[in-house]
Design a protein around this motif. Structure first.
Motif, mmCIF file in Angstrom:
data_model
loop_
_atom_site.group_PDB
_atom_site.id
_atom_site.type_symbol
_atom_site.label_atom_id
_atom_site.label_comp_id
_atom_site.label_asym_id
_atom_site.label_seq_id
_atom_site.Cartn_x
_atom_site.Cartn_y
_atom_site.Cartn_z
ATOM 1 N N ASN A 99 24.613 0.623 29.829
ATOM 2 C CA ASN A 99 25.579 2.004 29.925
ATOM 3 C C ASN A 99 26.594 0.436 29.311
ATOM 4 O O ASN A 99 27.137 -0.232 29.488
ATOM 5 N N PRO A 100 26.792 1.037 28.239
ATOM 6 C CA PRO A 100 27.544 0.602 27.038
ATOM 7 C C PRO A 100 28.609 -0.439 26.670
ATOM 8 O O PRO A 100 29.081 -1.605 27.672
ATOM 9 N N GLY B 33 20.444 8.386 29.522
ATOM 10 C CA GLY B 33 21.372 7.969 29.203
ATOM 11 C C GLY B 33 21.545 9.072 28.264
ATOM 12 O O GLY B 33 20.950 9.416 27.466
ATOM 13 N N GLU B 34 23.450 9.558 28.326
ATOM 14 C CA GLU B 34 23.177 10.754 27.464
ATOM 15 C C GLU B 34 23.997 10.287 26.097
ATOM 16 O O GLU B 34 24.941 9.308 25.622
ATOM 17 N N ALA C 55 20.278 19.164 24.391
ATOM 18 C CA ALA C 55 21.551 18.720 25.297
ATOM 19 C C ALA C 55 22.130 18.749 24.171
ATOM 20 O O ALA C 55 22.563 18.444 23.320
ATOM 21 N N ALA C 56 23.732 19.707 24.209
ATOM 22 C CA ALA C 56 24.372 19.777 23.155
ATOM 23 C C ALA C 56 24.700 19.385 21.681
ATOM 24 O O ALA C 56 24.597 19.168 20.632
ATOM 25 N N PHE D 125 28.599 12.406 23.416
ATOM 26 C CA PHE D 125 29.904 12.928 23.709
ATOM 27 C C PHE D 125 30.921 12.414 21.853
ATOM 28 O O PHE D 125 30.980 12.225 21.912
ATOM 29 N N GLY E 58 30.741 15.225 19.661
ATOM 30 C CA GLY E 58 31.095 16.347 19.596
ATOM 31 C C GLY E 58 30.321 17.494 19.034
ATOM 32 O O GLY E 58 29.626 17.125 18.809
ATOM 33 N N ALA E 59 31.011 18.647 19.356
ATOM 34 C CA ALA E 59 29.493 19.825 19.076
ATOM 35 C C ALA E 59 29.861 19.979 17.263
ATOM 36 O O ALA E 59 28.563 20.384 16.937
ATOM 37 N N LYS E 60 30.569 19.443 16.250
ATOM 38 C CA LYS E 60 30.733 19.702 15.656
ATOM 39 C C LYS E 60 28.679 18.667 14.704
ATOM 40 O O LYS E 60 28.980 18.966 13.209
ATOM 41 N N GLN F 159 22.655 20.006 16.397
ATOM 42 C CA GLN F 159 22.546 20.173 15.007
ATOM 43 C C GLN F 159 22.637 21.943 15.194
ATOM 44 O O GLN F 159 23.206 22.878 15.692
ATOM 45 N N GLY G 210 39.419 5.234 23.557
ATOM 46 C CA GLY G 210 38.632 5.955 25.394
ATOM 47 C C GLY G 210 37.546 4.941 25.921
ATOM 48 O O GLY G 210 37.380 4.866 26.635
ATOM 49 N N ARG G 211 36.800 5.561 24.829
ATOM 50 C CA ARG G 211 34.565 4.699 25.354
ATOM 51 C C ARG G 211 35.198 4.261 24.221
ATOM 52 O O ARG G 211 34.674 3.647 22.867
#
Lengths: 556, 421
Positions: free
Chosen positions: B8-9, B129-130, B163-164, B169, B171-173, B176, B403-404
């Motif tokens: 991770n990043p 990882g996500e 997933a999502a 991260f 965001g939903a918009k 797909q 923040g990330r």
């Protein structure tokens, strides 16, 4: 000046004069308020006003009971004259069955992150969580149970879900133990030490994974039930990708000393590993995990949960994101975080105590509107109450409350229960726990619809986002449309028989949990008047628009 | 296995930056330290991605890397293409005529033989990882704010859970919008009996409530919420796109089977400002009867895809649309006892073309029997960088997040430079 303000002033004064907080015996919420904004020059000029009673009642119901209040609950609170009515309501909600449900939802999401169920069914897990919160089980005990259970004893099996449903996959487990219980995402330290930040070391990552490296999933040949077996040997070695240095580690909790294995026994197994046999070692590394995790010397453990409970109430962690505590992302107010964390330990990890104190703070009870003519302060100042998007569960329950669907459903459930059990039914239907559970079961499918649409699986981010699918569901979906049908006891049916002024009142209390302003009375009355040819339809549109509004979507 | 999988990043990148800043020349340090917004990297022209996912794992030997007459070659021949020297399987005759528009990467080794893990790696460019899928990244950075359609649309006949929606991260918009075949999205129709004027009226009421609530409050959250309603309204106003009707001529060219119709819908979506369209063609997991399967499947795939390619070219969209045809892995050279080929992440191929891609190229090589990569080995991390670079995104910079600080592509991988136009 009321007592709270008095204490705040005294504490602030003491801090000012002596540089230390000598009022250590002041109630925690007073000390929290004294710690918020300390050293921030602009805090006092930016801090929002106290929230009004109506907004407070909606806010506290959502945060502690997981749903908006109904009209009677709001009206009752507004007319109550007791000067301690906010504290009384907080206590009442914390003892309610709705609070246990709210915590069940929250902690299920936090611990399992909406992953699909694997070995432990959702129902038994939810029951376990809810029961734990009902009896206000201390956090260290809850974690202890989750990390100790091996899934073989039916009694404690649900607690093993955290480990079992992650299938003991070592990297996922290590990462989630760090993120969820210690507030740090050690994934990076899988590859190498951090060169600049002292607190993310490769040995921390592998120290954590060494607690579980000997454990494995065991499937019982007869029952096919999966539980945790463990071997008596196995070490953890790692190599840095930067330096090619290799090391070996015993289990260890971050920077704390490693927990060395005892000298190897002549017979290392209680139950020897054989085909179709779940092996049990004499010395279990896994069983050291719970104790090491919850040991008071492991400060990260208490800070993590204190920060998460703060975030639940205030809409943002003192460390944010809540799973990203490290030297490059320090808490915005370290003294405050330590105060919360240490008090939680002082009170034996009593989460209900901390939630109560947080709810009593002025910080929690500020308006979400910044000052007239002022600007929006930065979120990490906590000078203004932050908007908190409703969770999928809160949104579903609140919409059913607002539209009167849940009241109507509950009435039907009560009638049915009395009919089927004439002897005990009438008494049982008065029991709040019976009522909550009956309603929960009846609306479960609808709640799940909201979860599948408004929730997301995987690492839970606190950022709000909204998709077109969600808006289409609210705009055109059959679920909400059905709730707006003016039939039975539903809100639209109640409204259509009311005259203009009481209609506007009932509408605002039901959906927004507050009385309308004079301007709003005038606007809504005019809207109904303009659409008097199709009044029923107009009422439906009005309720729809309110349910789809930002005021409803957020806890404010 | 690589040691640094899933690294991770955040800290990682900080570390690298500080290394460079401290040890290398100032100019290098400065270049790495700077994080200009992605918008700056973008050329002004709107870029798009068309992703064709051959689900189950298409056989490289029956498609992009045929080895006729060798021990594992199977019964099909290789045919010449419009690019001298490039041969592909005879199962793709239409693509062969258009090879000058596409390129092939023949040297992929992802070291994964699992459907789910392979699919995730190919989408995210990270093993674990996500992280957001390439379509979500496209939606976030390529979609115009006033775009008429959601940024990431996936046409598929069966459910694969993402997933999502693959947004992680972001965001939903940016997740797909999943279309079940050519069926329109759920809830696209105004509730029965609700007239358009009434519908517009209730939306005005909603906005009126929002205006009052917005007073003296931070706008970020409420605006994001309102944006989802605006996007819903756009979808509703463009619902004709989803009505599934097609001209007789189009149906003759594309075919009347599902995949043909999906390709037609993809064309319509891309013409109408969609940013990433993914079309899934199911059914390549040929553990038995591999050759009959591929004869049938690729027979269904080849022509409609080429019609779509032609149409994008005719409409001038090809140079601004990145096209990727991929699977989650390839298939074993060794033919099993059921005349099948099994999962194989070790030496396989994808095809790529359009925006930012050098056409008519072949990258990498496998050995004569197809059992290993012999030249220019790459994995999904390299491909991910390549996709983003092709559409003008600097994949080595961080995501635009508060923040990330997360690099878009895996810092351990690089784009395939020689493939970029």
């Amino acid at each position: 000046m009321n007592l709270r303000n008095f204490w705040t002033m005294c504490t602030a004064l003491a801090v000012l004069v002596t540089g230390t907080n000598v009022w250590a015996d002041a109630p925690l919420h007073v000390r929290i308020d004294a710690a918020v904004g300390v050293g921030e020059m602009e805090y006092d000029s930016l801090a929002a006003d106290d929230v009004d009673d109506a907004t407070f009642v909606r806010r506290i119901y959502l945060d502690l009971a997981g749903t908006i209040p109904n009209t009677e609950q709001v009206r009752e609170f507004l007319v109550a004259e007791s000067s301690t009515k906010r504290a009384e309501l907080i206590d009442q909600l914390l003892a309610s069955p709705h609070h246990a449900r709210r915590m069940q939802y929250l902690f299920d999401t936090m611990l399992m992150e909406r992953r699909p169920d694997k070995h432990i069914g959702a129902d038994e897990w939810h029951d376990y969580l809810r029961k734990s919160f009902k009896e206000n089980k201390p956090w260290n005990q809850l974690v202890n149970e989750m990390l100790i259970s091996d899934g073989t004893d039916e009694e404690t099996r649900p607690a093993a879900k955290f480990l079992l449903d992650r299938e003991l996959k070592i990297d996922a487990m290590t990462r989630d133990l760090g993120r969820i219980f210690l507030g740090r995402d050690l994934q990076c330290a899988q590859c190498h030490d951090h060169p600049n930040i002292d607190d993310y070391l490769q040995s921390h990552y592998y120290g954590l994974s060494a607690f579980l490296n000997r454990s494995y999933l065991f499937t019982d040949p007869k029952s096919k039930k999966v539980s945790i077996g463990e071997k008596a040997d196995g070490t953890v070695k790692f190599t840095s990708v930067f330096t090619d240095e290799s090391a070996e580690t015993f289990p260890r909790m971050l920077a704390l000393p490693p927990i060395e294995d005892p000298p190897k026994a002549e017979e290392p197994y209680k139950v020897k590993p054989e085909k179709n046999v779940r092996s049990v070692p004499v010395y279990s590394r896994r069983l050291q995990l719970a104790a090491a995790m919850t040991d008071p010397v492991n400060v990260a453990f208490r800070r993590n949960i204190a920060n998460r409970l703060w975030a639940m109430m205030m809409g943002r962690g003192i460390v944010e994101p809540v799973d990203m505590s490290h030297g490059g992302n320090l808490p915005s107010n370290p003294e405050l975080l330590d105060l919360l964390a240490n008090e939680l330990v002082e009170h034996d990890y009593d989460m209900r105590f901390l939630l109560r104190e947080l709810a009593l703070t002025r910080t929690y009870q500020r308006s979400s509107q910044h000052r007239e003519g002022g600007e929006q302060p930065s979120d990490d100042l906590f000078a203004v109450a932050l908007l908190k998007p409703l969770s999928p569960e809160q949104l579903a329950w609140s919409m059913m409350h607002a539209t009167g669907v849940s009241d109507q459903m509950l009435e039907e459930l009560e009638a049915k229960h009395v009919e089927s059990d004439a002897e005990n039914g009438p008494a049982q239907i008065l029991d709040p726990f019976w009522r909550e559970e009956a309603l929960h079961d009846a609306i479960k499918a609808d709640v799940e619809t909201f979860v599948s649409l408004f929730g997301s699986a995987g690492i839970q981010v606190s950022n709000f986002d909204a998709s077109a699918n969600q808006a289409l569901f609210l705009r055109n979906g059959a679920v909400l449309q059905g709730w707006l049908e003016p039939s039975g006891r539903k809100l639209t049916a109640r409204l259509k028989i009311l005259e203009a002024s009481p209609l506007v009142d009932e509408f605002y209390f039901s959906v927004f949990s507050r009385p309308p302003t004079a301007e709003e009375v005038q606007q809504v009355t005019q809207y109904i008047q303009e659409n008097k040819d199709d009044r029923d339809s107009a009422i439906g549109q009005l309720v729809w628009a309110a349910l789809s509004s930002a005021e409803f979507r957020f806890n404010h | 296995m690589r040691r640094n999988q899933g690294c991770n990043p955040i800290e990682h990148v900080m570390a690298r930056r500080q290394f460079l800043a401290g040890s290398a020349a100032g100019a290098v340090g400065l270049g790495v330290l700077a994080t200009p917004t992605q918008a700056v990297h973008l050329k002004h022209q709107q870029k798009r991605i068309l992703q064709i996912f051959l689900q189950g794992g298409v056989s490289q030997l029956e498609s992009w890397d045929p080895k006729p007459g060798t021990v594992h070659g199977g019964p099909f021949q290789a045919i010449p293409t419009s690019v001298p020297g490039i041969h592909i399987s005879e199962l793709l005759p239409h693509i062969a005529q258009r090879m000058h528009l596409l390129s092939i990467v023949r040297s992929i080794n992802i070291k994964i033989n699992d459907h789910e893990l392979g699919r995730q790696f190919m989408e995210k460019g990270r093993r674990v990882g996500e992280f957001p899928y390439v379509g979500a990244v496209a939606s976030k950075y390529l979609a115009r704010p006033d775009s008429e359609l959601p940024g990431y649309i996936h046409i598929s006949s069966r459910g694969l859970t993402d997933a999502a929606g693959g947004a992680a991260f972001l965001g939903a918009k940016h997740g797909q919008l999943k279309l079940e075949g050519v069926k329109p999205p759920s809830n696209l129709e105004v509730p029965t009996g609700l007239e358009a004027t009434v519908d517009a009226g209730r939306d005005q009421l909603r906005l009126q409530f929002n205006r009052r609530f917005g007073e003296r409050r931070s706008k970020a959250l409420t605006e994001a919420y309102d944006a989802s309603f605006q996007q819903a309204a756009k979808l509703m106003s463009r619902k004709a796109i989803f009505d599934g009707t097609a001209s007789k001529k189009d149906l003759e060219r594309y075919g009347t089977h599902d995949f043909g119709r999906y390709c037609l819908l993809a064309r319509t979506l891309l013409e109408n400002d969609a940013t990433c369209v993914k079309v899934t063609h199911h059914g390549y997991d040929s553990h038995a009867e591999n050759f009959n399967f591929h004869l049938e499947q690729l027979g269904e795939f080849d022509k409609p895809f080429c019609m779509l390619l032609d149409d994008l070219k005719d409409r001038g969209l090809l140079e601004s649309t990145l096209i990727v045809i991929h699977s989650e892995f390839g298939r074993t050279p060794k033919i099993n006892v059921r005349y099948g080929r099994d999962h194989w992440g070790t030496a396989w191929s994808i095809a790529i073309g359009g925006c930012g891609i050098q056409p008519g190229a072949v990258i990498g090589k496998t050995n004569d029997t197809g059992t290993e990569v012999t030249e220019r080995e790459v994995d999904a991390g390299h491909l991910f960088h390549t996709y983003l670079q092709a559409v003008g995104l600097d994949s080595s910079t961080d995501h635009d997040l508060s923040g990330r600080s997360i690099p878009m592509g895996d810092p351990a991988a690089q784009p395939i430079k020689e493939l970029l136009a």
